[in-house]
Write an enzyme that holds these catalytic residues in place. Structure first.
Site, PDB file in Angstrom:
ATOM      1  N   GLU A   1       0.834  -1.197   0.000  1.00 30.72           N
ATOM      2  CA  GLU A   1       0.000   0.000   0.000  1.00 30.72           C
ATOM      3  C   GLU A   1       0.871   1.250   0.000  1.00 30.72           C
ATOM      4  O   GLU A   1       1.861   1.307   0.733  1.00 30.72           O
ATOM      5  CB  GLU A   1      -0.930  -0.004   1.229  1.00 30.72           C
ATOM      6  CG  GLU A   1      -1.913  -1.147   1.223  1.00 30.72           C
ATOM      7  CD  GLU A   1      -2.870  -1.130   2.416  1.00 30.72           C
ATOM      8  OE1 GLU A   1      -2.834  -0.159   3.204  1.00 30.72           O
ATOM      9  OE2 GLU A   1      -3.663  -2.074   2.548  1.00 30.72           O
TER      10      GLU A   1
ATOM     11  N   HIS B   1      -8.020   1.374   1.708  1.00 31.81           N
ATOM     12  CA  HIS B   1      -7.905   1.103   3.147  1.00 31.81           C
ATOM     13  C   HIS B   1      -8.763   2.073   3.962  1.00 31.81           C
ATOM     14  O   HIS B   1      -8.286   2.697   4.914  1.00 31.81           O
ATOM     15  CB  HIS B   1      -6.443   1.188   3.591  1.00 31.81           C
ATOM     16  CG  HIS B   1      -6.144   0.349   4.799  1.00 31.81           C
ATOM     17  ND1 HIS B   1      -4.983  -0.362   4.953  1.00 31.81           N
ATOM     18  CD2 HIS B   1      -6.864   0.113   5.935  1.00 31.81           C
ATOM     19  CE1 HIS B   1      -4.978  -0.991   6.112  1.00 31.81           C
ATOM     20  NE2 HIS B   1      -6.121  -0.725   6.729  1.00 31.81           N
TER      21      HIS B   1
ATOM     22  N   ALA C   1     -12.234   1.117   4.827  1.00 33.84           N
ATOM     23  CA  ALA C   1     -13.444   0.456   5.317  1.00 33.84           C
ATOM     24  C   ALA C   1     -13.793   0.880   6.736  1.00 33.84           C
ATOM     25  O   ALA C   1     -14.962   1.017   7.089  1.00 33.84           O
ATOM     26  CB  ALA C   1     -13.287  -1.060   5.249  1.00 33.84           C
TER      27      ALA C   1
END
Length: 315
Positions: A268, A287, A289
Site C-alpha cells: 500500500e 484502506h 473500510a
C-alpha cells in the site's frame, strides 16, 4: 520548546477534537504527514513520551531505540502488524489499539459491498446516461436474503458482520481457529462455526477478518478459490497479504468468481501495473473500510483517553 509537560507525537491524521483533548495535558506535536518525514519524526521522538499512529507508521525496534523516553504507543485502528510488539514489550512500552471503535464502519462496508457485488447492477450509470439500456444483462443479479455468508475470523468485527448479515436474511457460517465450533459466540451472533474449507464451500459471500501472521499469509489462494461457488463474492477488509492477489485477479478475469471487494493490499498504496488493474467485477478502495466521520471520532477519542490515562498514571 520545553514545557515541562510530557510530549506526544502524532504521525498520522487524528480527529482534531481528540488532539485538542490531549493538548490540555501534554505537549502535542501532530502532523498527518510526519509518517512521510522520517528524519523529522525521529527528531521529535528523541524526547517523546508517547507516539500515536495509524497503519502506515512502522514502529520498529530501530524507531524505538531512538525514542528512549517512549512509554506508550496509541494505534488509531486495530491491526498491529506495523508495530514491533515484542520490541515494545521488552522496552516496557504499552500499546493501545482502538479495539471495537471502527467495527460498525467495517461491518457496514462489508454488507454494502456484498449487496453491490451480488446484484451486479450498480455500476451502470454511465451506460444508462448515454442511452444504453442493459436491462437484460443486469437482470441476473442475486439477492442476499436466503444466501450464505462465511465469516472467516470471528472476533468483534466478524461477529458484528454476522449480526448485520442475519438482519438482511442471510444464513451465516464461519471459521476461526481460535474459537471452538461450539463456543457461545456463534449462537449469540446467529452463526454456525465449521471448518475453513466447509465454510468456503457453503458461501455466497466470504468476508475475511483475520490478522496478517505467517499462518494467514495467502490464506485465500488458488486452491481456496476453486472451493468457492462460481457466483460467490469475496471481501477483504483485514490485511492485504491474506489474499493471493494474482490468483484472485485471474479467477475474476476467467469468470471463475462472481466478484470481489478489496480495501487492503499486499503493498500500500497499490502500485501502478498491479495485476488487479482493469479486472472485472472488482471494487478497490484505499484502506478506508473502517474510516467514517463517526468512526474516526470514536477511534481518536478512545486512543486519546487511553494514552492520557497511561501517561498521567505514570507521573
Amino acid at each position: 520548546m520545553k514545557t515541562g509537560r510530557r510530549k506526544i507525537v502524532i504521525s498520522e491524521f487524528m480527529d482534531e477534537s481528540a488532539v485538542d483533548s490531549l493538548r490540555r495535558h501534554f505537549d502535542v506535536h501532530a502532523r498527518a504527514t510526519l509518517v512521510d518525514e522520517p528524519d523529522r519524526l525521529r527528531d521529535l521522538l528523541a524526547d517523546a513520551d508517547a507516539l500515536i499512529v495509524r497503519n502506515r507508521t512502522q514502529v520498529t525496534a530501530a524507531l524505538l531505540d531512538g525514542a528512549p523516553r517512549l512509554s506508550v504507543v496509541g494505534r488509531l485502528g486495530v491491526g498491529l502488524d506495523n508495530i514491533a510488539l515484542d520490541a515494545c514489550k521488552s522496552r516496557g512500552v504499552q500499546v493501545f489499539p482502538a479495539t471495537g471503535a471502527n467495527a460498525a464502519a467495517v461491518a457496514e462496508y462489508v454488507i454494502a459491498t456484498s449487496l453491490m457485488l451480488l446484484r451486479g447492477a450498480y455500476l451502470s450509470s454511465a451506460a444508462v446516461a448515454e442511452g444504453q439500456w442493459p436491462r437484460t444483462a443486469l437482470s441476473k443479479g442475486r439477492e442476499a436474503a436466503g444466501g450464505t455468508m462465511a465469516v472467516i475470523g470471528f472476533g468483534g468485527i466478524g461477529q458484528l458482520v454476522a449480526r448485520l448479515a442475519r438482519g438482511i436474511g442471510m444464513q451465516v457460517v464461519g471459521h476461526d481457529p481460535q474459537i471452538p465450533a461450539d463456543a457461545a459466540c456463534w449462537q449469540e451472533a446467529g452463526a454456525r462455526g465449521m471448518s475453513f474449507d466447509d465454510a468456503l464451500r457453503a458461501a455466497d459471500v466470504v468476508t475475511i477478518h483475520v490478522p496478517l501472521v505467517d499462518s494467514t499469509h495467502n490464506l485465500i489462494g488458488p486452491t481456496q478459490i476453486k472451493m468457492l461457488k462460481t457466483h460467490a463474492v469475496l471481501i477483504n477488509t483485514s490485511r492485504g497479504g491474506v489474499i493471493d492477489e494474482s490468483a484472485l485477479a485471474d479467477a475474476l478475469k476467467r469468470g471463475r468468481l462472481g466478484g470481489a471487494a478489496l480495501d487492503v493490499f499486499a503493498d500500500e498504496p497499490l502500485k501502478a501495473g498491479s495485476p488487479l488493474a482493469g479486472v472485472p467485477n472488482l471494487i478497490l478502495t484505499p484502506h478506508i473500510a473502517g474510516l467514517t466521520v463517526q468512526s474516526n471520532e470514536r477511534v481518536s477519542t478512545l486512543v486519546a483517553s487511553r494514552v492520557t490515562d497511561a501517561l498521567l498514571a505514570g507521573e
